[in-house]
Enzyme design. Structure first.
Site, PDB file in Angstrom:
ATOM      1  N   LYS B  30       0.809  -1.229   0.000  1.00  0.00           N
ATOM      2  CA  LYS B  30       0.000   0.000   0.000  1.00  0.00           C
ATOM      3  C   LYS B  30       0.842   1.279   0.000  1.00  0.00           C
ATOM      4  CE  LYS B  30      -3.311  -2.824   2.234  1.00  0.00           C
ATOM      5  NZ  LYS B  30      -3.225  -3.617   3.473  1.00  0.00           N
ATOM      6  N   CYS B  52      18.680  -3.600 -37.441  1.00  0.00           N
ATOM      7  CA  CYS B  52      18.768  -4.632 -36.401  1.00  0.00           C
ATOM      8  C   CYS B  52      19.770  -5.711 -36.789  1.00  0.00           C
ATOM      9  CB  CYS B  52      17.383  -5.253 -36.194  1.00  0.00           C
ATOM     10  SG  CYS B  52      17.433  -6.772 -35.219  1.00  0.00           S
ATOM     11  N   CYS B  55      17.997  -9.297 -37.400  1.00  0.00           N
ATOM     12  CA  CYS B  55      17.057  -9.554 -38.496  1.00  0.00           C
ATOM     13  C   CYS B  55      17.734 -10.363 -39.608  1.00  0.00           C
ATOM     14  CB  CYS B  55      16.507  -8.237 -39.051  1.00  0.00           C
ATOM     15  SG  CYS B  55      15.080  -7.594 -38.133  1.00  0.00           S
ATOM     16  N   ASN B  77      27.879 -15.966 -29.895  1.00  0.00           N
ATOM     17  CA  ASN B  77      27.846 -14.599 -29.385  1.00  0.00           C
ATOM     18  C   ASN B  77      29.123 -13.854 -29.804  1.00  0.00           C
ATOM     19  OD1 ASN B  77      27.660 -12.269 -27.699  1.00  0.00           O
ATOM     20  ND2 ASN B  77      26.390 -13.443 -26.289  1.00  0.00           N
ATOM     21  N   ASN B 156      16.729 -12.695 -21.734  1.00  0.00           N
ATOM     22  CA  ASN B 156      16.525 -11.394 -21.101  1.00  0.00           C
ATOM     23  C   ASN B 156      15.576 -10.628 -21.993  1.00  0.00           C
ATOM     24  OD1 ASN B 156      18.379 -11.748 -18.982  1.00  0.00           O
ATOM     25  ND2 ASN B 156      20.087 -11.213 -20.319  1.00  0.00           N
ATOM     26  N   GLY B 162      18.270  -5.384 -19.237  1.00  0.00           N
ATOM     27  CA  GLY B 162      19.591  -5.335 -19.861  1.00  0.00           C
ATOM     28  C   GLY B 162      19.606  -5.834 -21.287  1.00  0.00           C
ATOM     29  N   SER B 164      19.394  -5.323 -25.123  1.00  0.00           N
ATOM     30  CA  SER B 164      19.674  -4.132 -25.921  1.00  0.00           C
ATOM     31  C   SER B 164      18.974  -4.162 -27.275  1.00  0.00           C
ATOM     32  CB  SER B 164      21.179  -3.973 -26.099  1.00  0.00           C
ATOM     33  OG  SER B 164      21.760  -5.202 -26.470  1.00  0.00           O
ATOM     34  N   HIS B 167      14.416  -7.367 -30.896  1.00  0.00           N
ATOM     35  CA  HIS B 167      14.226  -8.553 -31.735  1.00  0.00           C
ATOM     36  C   HIS B 167      14.175  -9.784 -30.820  1.00  0.00           C
ATOM     37  CE1 HIS B 167      14.636 -10.406 -35.857  1.00  0.00           C
ATOM     38  NE2 HIS B 167      14.605 -11.446 -35.036  1.00  0.00           N
ATOM     39  N   HIS B 169      14.840 -12.840 -28.922  1.00  0.00           N
ATOM     40  CA  HIS B 169      15.989 -13.747 -28.886  1.00  0.00           C
ATOM     41  C   HIS B 169      16.321 -14.121 -27.449  1.00  0.00           C
ATOM     42  CE1 HIS B 169      17.972  -9.949 -27.865  1.00  0.00           C
ATOM     43  NE2 HIS B 169      19.017 -10.637 -27.434  1.00  0.00           N
ATOM     44  N   TYR B 319      18.449  -3.639   1.630  1.00  0.00           N
ATOM     45  CA  TYR B 319      18.136  -4.730   2.541  1.00  0.00           C
ATOM     46  C   TYR B 319      18.229  -6.065   1.823  1.00  0.00           C
ATOM     47  CZ  TYR B 319      15.936  -7.967   5.662  1.00  0.00           C
ATOM     48  OH  TYR B 319      15.722  -9.061   6.446  1.00  0.00           O
TER      49      TYR B 319
HETATM   50  O1  LIG Z   1      12.238   1.624   1.795  1.00  0.00           O
HETATM   51  P1  LIG Z   1      12.240   2.335   0.475  1.00  0.00           P
HETATM   52  O2  LIG Z   1      13.395   3.291   0.334  1.00  0.00           O
HETATM   53  O3  LIG Z   1      10.924   2.963   0.134  1.00  0.00           O
HETATM   54  O4  LIG Z   1      12.431   1.197  -0.625  1.00  0.00           O
HETATM   55  C1  LIG Z   1      13.661   0.780  -1.168  1.00  0.00           C
HETATM   56  O5  LIG Z   1      14.468   0.076  -0.224  1.00  0.00           O
HETATM   57  C2  LIG Z   1      13.900  -1.132   0.313  1.00  0.00           C
HETATM   58  C3  LIG Z   1      14.956  -1.797   1.184  1.00  0.00           C
HETATM   59  O6  LIG Z   1      16.132  -2.139   0.497  1.00  0.00           O
HETATM   60  C4  LIG Z   1      13.433  -2.079  -0.806  1.00  0.00           C
HETATM   61  O7  LIG Z   1      12.698  -3.129  -0.237  1.00  0.00           O
HETATM   62  C5  LIG Z   1      12.568  -1.365  -1.850  1.00  0.00           C
HETATM   63  O8  LIG Z   1      12.311  -2.230  -2.929  1.00  0.00           O
HETATM   64  C6  LIG Z   1      13.301  -0.114  -2.345  1.00  0.00           C
HETATM   65  O9  LIG Z   1      12.509   0.578  -3.296  1.00  0.00           O
HETATM   66  O1  LIG Z   2      24.644 -10.568 -23.533  1.00  0.00           O
HETATM   67  P1  LIG Z   2      23.940  -9.240 -23.528  1.00  0.00           P
HETATM   68  O2  LIG Z   2      22.502  -9.343 -23.941  1.00  0.00           O
HETATM   69  O3  LIG Z   2      24.698  -8.189 -24.287  1.00  0.00           O
HETATM   70  O4  LIG Z   2      23.967  -8.755 -22.004  1.00  0.00           O
HETATM   71  C1  LIG Z   2      22.957  -8.955 -21.059  1.00  0.00           C
HETATM   72  O5  LIG Z   2      22.851 -10.324 -20.663  1.00  0.00           O
HETATM   73  C2  LIG Z   2      24.013 -10.888 -20.037  1.00  0.00           C
HETATM   74  C3  LIG Z   2      23.673 -12.291 -19.580  1.00  0.00           C
HETATM   75  O6  LIG Z   2      22.626 -12.325 -18.627  1.00  0.00           O
HETATM   76  C4  LIG Z   2      24.510 -10.024 -18.876  1.00  0.00           C
HETATM   77  O7  LIG Z   2      25.769 -10.495 -18.456  1.00  0.00           O
HETATM   78  C5  LIG Z   2      24.639  -8.546 -19.250  1.00  0.00           C
HETATM   79  O8  LIG Z   2      24.933  -7.780 -18.100  1.00  0.00           O
HETATM   80  C6  LIG Z   2      23.322  -8.083 -19.866  1.00  0.00           C
HETATM   81  O9  LIG Z   2      23.421  -6.716 -20.259  1.00  0.00           O
END
Ligand SMILES: O=P(O)(O)O[C@H]1O[C@H](CO)[C@@H](O)[C@H](O)[C@H]1O
Ligand SMILES: O=P(O)(O)O[C@H]1O[C@H](CO)[C@@H](O)[C@H](O)[C@H]1O
Lengths: 349, 349
Positions: B30, B52, B55, B77, B156, B162, B164, B167, B169, B319
């Site tokens: 909340k 791209c 593609c 890669n 991803n 992360g 980029s 497309h 994949h 935390y």
């Molecule tokens: O307590 P805050 O600053 O609103 O919230 C932030 O810190 C918390 C503690 O690390 C996290 O659980 C939250 O996801 C983050 O947005």
């Molecule tokens: O390989 P990419 O798509 O360039 O990169 C992305 O995926 C990777 C694998 O999870 C990570 O290590 C990179 O930090 C992230 O940016």
């Protein structure tokens, strides 16, 4: 066959604090980045912001008015993740996979300064000493509550770290259980202590101070190093040189030295990309369960997400979540970059 | 004293797959959000993008030209985190904290479709079947290489994760060691199997299918559930109902049923906030070390970051990094929300 070169070849490093590995790919920092960039805030902040719920004299969401505080100011989190109320727990069904337990705790916010526009690197050493004393007091007070066995002091800095207010502040979540990461650390520190009769982090620090290559800044009482097993690009850890299990055991000299190293380290961070450097930091120290805990050693972690610039961070995503933390720049290289940066804040030049 | 209410009171839940706890704070959803918002991309993508590098027919950064592929397309890669070259490792110094080991591996990119503008929920089932067959082939081929003991298939999705390039994949990182998370999972699956003679995830799934409250979608062969111990707000796991240790053991019916559940789950995800829903997903299955691994059970994790809307995500920061993963909405509530969403994609309405 080529001989292993830790500065060039993909390898894994072992973290004895949590018994986990990290994948290091030194060559990969050369890849071009076409992905998401973080917003960089370049607007200068006012010393006082009438809209800020952390500024002195302002009214918070719940109607409470902040006092006209001078140093630091602590209050109970208005949207705490933990509650103090004791709960009658029936227990879990034997052998069930639905295993839960109620958790009691207290969650507080620590304003570091009435100044809305200052963060640690720009505060003076006295101001930082005041924060450390506040942490000491909170550790003592919260730790004295009978059901509180762990006091987690931490700071989320920067919007990229989920921090919603630039007013300098940290948090404290105190609770009955040891949180997962702390329990893991304790288990490994304890196993090492039982086996060797010495402290893991003391022994580790001695090795680091001998080779020097991962030391960022040091003084008589503390060293800030990029751990050999760091996962974040510019992750560091401040470790006390003396065997100290908790922040309340600091001498006056140590409080002052800790303030100085905090200022120097965070100044270097800001200078790295000439930006207010985002991070999450947190103190790991002995639990407040009434035991002696000689296996513990006071240390503070800094986990900053930035990788290449003020706007390009490291994403710990797919492979990292399913497999293993991964880094593209060696800890030695990161330490060298940080070490070579000025201890004068870029805004002061 | 009030009786423990899992829907209202702060509590911890236990994850037997990795032997870790998560802090659940049901009441905390909340709290108002004033922090960072993610950019939401609402620009419609073209079916083919001449800029791209994924593609069909386009030239990649390294000068190679993608074939005129029809279904999926796999290539090495161009900026791999792992290298195939064998390395002569001298070993670590006895007792040193600087413990490292070279790591050999292969990293591939899997284009899901020549269509630049489609992601899993918008592809037809045949297209998804084609991806699953590609995953099977890669698991077999990579797993057959003598030094490869683990094949991590993952995706991803979305710039916030992360990624980029929009497309569609995924990636595959195959390597000699079991990555940290997989090793942990295997250790816990193995201990359970040795103790009970049954499979942990099979037994767990039976309990979930009895109570139903965390089931999002299911068919004859698979169920998608929000695990009792989920950490991300809308985290899910697809588990096979039959005891299958690896993707290459799927029957033809299972391949089809897996494609259908993938489409349904990701459609619900997109429908939740009417946005292309970001996540990291990944398959956990038996290592390719030549052993039988009856302790393993094929499953696929989805870790999506969004919490409240297309632009507000959960931050796993201070935390969570120092202490323990924390969530604000119960897994039961998340499952209910996802379950009640249409299986027709919002763009098709
Ligand atoms: O307590 P805050 O600053 O609103 O919230 C932030 O810190 C918390 C503690 O690390 C996290 O659980 C939250 O996801 C983050 O947005
Ligand atoms: O390989 P990419 O798509 O360039 O990169 C992305 O995926 C990777 C694998 O999870 C990570 O290590 C990179 O930090 C992230 O940016």
């Amino acid at each position: 066959m080529r001989k292993f070169d830790i500065n060039e070849d993909p390898h894994r490093r072992y973290n004895p604090l949590i018994n986990e590995w990290v994948l290091v790919s030194p060559h990969r920092s050369k890849r071009p980045w076409q992905g998401q960039k973080e917003a960089v805030n370049t607007v200068a902040l006012p010393e006082y912001d009438p809209e800020c719920y952390l500024c002195a004299g302002n009214v918070r969401m719940n109607g409470e008015k902040n006092p006209d505080y001078k140093g630091s100011f602590v209050f109970e989190n208005d949207f705490a993740a933990l509650k103090q109320e004791p709960i009658d727990f029936g227990g879990n069904e034997e052998g069930s996979f639905f295993k839960a337990q109620p958790e009691r705790g207290i969650s507080r916010v620590v304003c570091f300064s009435p100044r809305h526009d200052l963060t640690l690197p720009e505060m003076d050493v006295d101001g930082i000493v005041n924060i450390i004393q506040t942490w000491q007091r909170e550790y003592t007070d919260l730790g004295a509550i009978d059901y509180i066995n762990h006091v987690q002091i931490f700071e989320n800095k920067g919007s990229v770290m989920g921090c919603s207010n630039p007013h300098p502040h940290g948090q404290i979540w105190a609770q009955s259980s040891l949180p997962t990461q702390v329990q893991k650390t304790q288990d490994n520190l304890k196993a090492y202590f039982d086996k060797n009769g010495t402290n893991l982090l003391q022994d580790y620090l001695k090795e680091e101070l001998k080779v020097k290559e991962r030391v960022v800044v040091e003084n008589d009482h503390f060293a800030a190093i990029v751990p050999f097993w760091a996962i974040w690009p510019f992750e560091t850890m401040i470790v006390s040189k003396r065997h100290i299990t908790k922040i309340t055991d600091f001498t006056e000299d140590e409080v002052a030295a800790f303030a100085v190293i905090l200022k120097k380290l965070t100044t270097k961070y800001d200078n790295l990309f000439e930006t207010s450097f985002p991070y999450s930091s947190g103190i790991h120290q002995a639990p407040t369960d009434g035991e002696a805990h000689p296996e513990w050693q006071f240390h503070m972690h800094f986990y900053p997400p930035l990788l290449r610039s003020a706007s390009v961070k490291k994403f710990m995503v797919g492979y990292e979540m399913m497999g293993e933390s991964q880094r593209d720049i060696t800890p030695e290289k990161s330490a060298e970059m940080l070490r070579n940066l000025s201890e004068v804040h870029y805004k002061q030049k």
